[in-house]
Design an enzyme around this catalytic site. Structure first.
Site, PDB file in Angstrom:
ATOM      1  N   SER A   4       0.855  -1.187   0.000  1.00 26.41           N
ATOM      2  CA  SER A   4       0.000   0.000   0.000  1.00 26.41           C
ATOM      3  C   SER A   4       0.887   1.231   0.000  1.00 26.41           C
ATOM      4  O   SER A   4       2.030   1.187   0.480  1.00 26.41           O
ATOM      5  CB  SER A   4      -0.900   0.014   1.249  1.00 26.41           C
ATOM      6  OG  SER A   4      -1.540   1.264   1.404  1.00 26.41           O
ATOM      7  N   TYR A  20      -1.589  -0.293  10.314  1.00 25.12           N
ATOM      8  CA  TYR A  20      -1.739  -0.680   8.907  1.00 25.12           C
ATOM      9  C   TYR A  20      -0.543  -0.190   8.105  1.00 25.12           C
ATOM     10  O   TYR A  20       0.047  -0.935   7.323  1.00 25.12           O
ATOM     11  CB  TYR A  20      -3.033  -0.088   8.338  1.00 25.12           C
ATOM     12  CG  TYR A  20      -3.268  -0.415   6.883  1.00 25.12           C
ATOM     13  CD1 TYR A  20      -3.758  -1.660   6.509  1.00 25.12           C
ATOM     14  CD2 TYR A  20      -3.007   0.525   5.888  1.00 25.12           C
ATOM     15  CE1 TYR A  20      -3.977  -1.966   5.169  1.00 25.12           C
ATOM     16  CE2 TYR A  20      -3.217   0.229   4.551  1.00 25.12           C
ATOM     17  CZ  TYR A  20      -3.709  -1.010   4.202  1.00 25.12           C
ATOM     18  OH  TYR A  20      -3.919  -1.316   2.877  1.00 25.12           O
TER      19      TYR A  20
END
Length: 257
Positions: free
Chosen positions: A151, A165
């Site tokens: 990501s 995250y």
């Protein structure tokens, strides 16, 4: 060794590819694309009903697909699923580690249970899956391709309660680089894709929480899963056999460099 001009092909015939988190979003699209390019596809997810719908779509287009239930946080399940797929089609030669979950909570407010689930899903699972598949490829002498879905959060923390995250996706990038070096001599390529804000169920949850974040982007839009096809196939296609240990950012100019 000679190569065609141009040296490019998306023909994945003869491969067995596994896609995790294939019940929706990017995983759903990845499985369809890989099947259309000729590989047999093993789709895995916790939501069995949804992955069966995906499997039916792939079969309707003439593809070969095996749908297996998998909660990636269970190491024993991972081994069972890899063995089950191999018993039917032989060793898995391509893996797309797509399954992942957000934290959606500020670090000081996170429960230990949530911390464990994020780390188990986003780091531990792709590591175990990669090693289980690589072990079998090395034993069989076959080459392989692994694509980890990271990501842009690995490089740019935008706030809003996603510290863990972000940390987990940075670990995915480093895992990609390290395993690529360790397995290069076995002709197993390991690469990663780092998407920005793309349309998905996970993104739907973020938008519900934070509002329309697209208005802060230069192009004021979300990416669509279809716009990732070419990058996925670049890493999986035969012509990229010299590419390993790298990552490609796909963020539509959403993040500062």
């Amino acid at each position: 060794m000679t190569f065609p001009i141009p040296n490019i092909s998306n023909d994945l015939t003869g491969n067995v590819a596994m896609v995790t988190g294939a019940s929706s979003g990017l995983g759903w699209r990845f499985a369809q694309v890989i099947a259309r390019c000729g590989a047999r596809v093993v789709v895995t997810a916790r939501r069995v009903d949804r992955q069966e719908n995906l499997a039916n779509e792939i079969r309707a287009e003439g593809g070969e697909v095996l749908a297996l239930a998998l909660d990636v946080t269970g190491a024993a399940q991972i081994t069972e699923v890899v063995d089950k797929a191999a018993s039917q089609w032989g060793p898995i030669t391509m893996l797309v580690n797509n399954a992942g979950i957000p934290d959606a909570q500020y670090a000081t407010r996170m429960s230990i249970d949530l911390i464990d689930r994020v780390l188990d899903t986003n780091i531990r699972a792709p590591f175990i899956l990669s090693t289980e598949i690589a072990r079998r490829l090395i034993a069989s002498g076959k080459p392989g391709r692994i694509v980890n879905i990271a990501s842009m959060a690995a490089f740019s923390y935008g706030g809003g309660g996603a510290a863990l995250y972000s940390t987990s996706k940075a670990a995915v990038i480093r895992m990609t680089e390290s395993l690529a070096v360790e397995w290069a001599r076995f002709n197993i390529n390991v690469n990663a894709i780092a998407p920005g804000a793309f349309s998905s169920e996970m993104m739907d949850g973020m938008l519900a929480r934070l509002g329309d974040i697209t208005q802060h982007f230069p192009r004021k839009r979300l990416g669509q899963p279809e716009q990732m096809d070419s990058t996925l196939l670049y890493f999986l296609a035969p012509a990229s056999e010299c590419v390993t240990g790298t990552f490609i950012k796909i963020d539509d100019g959403q993040h500062e460099r």
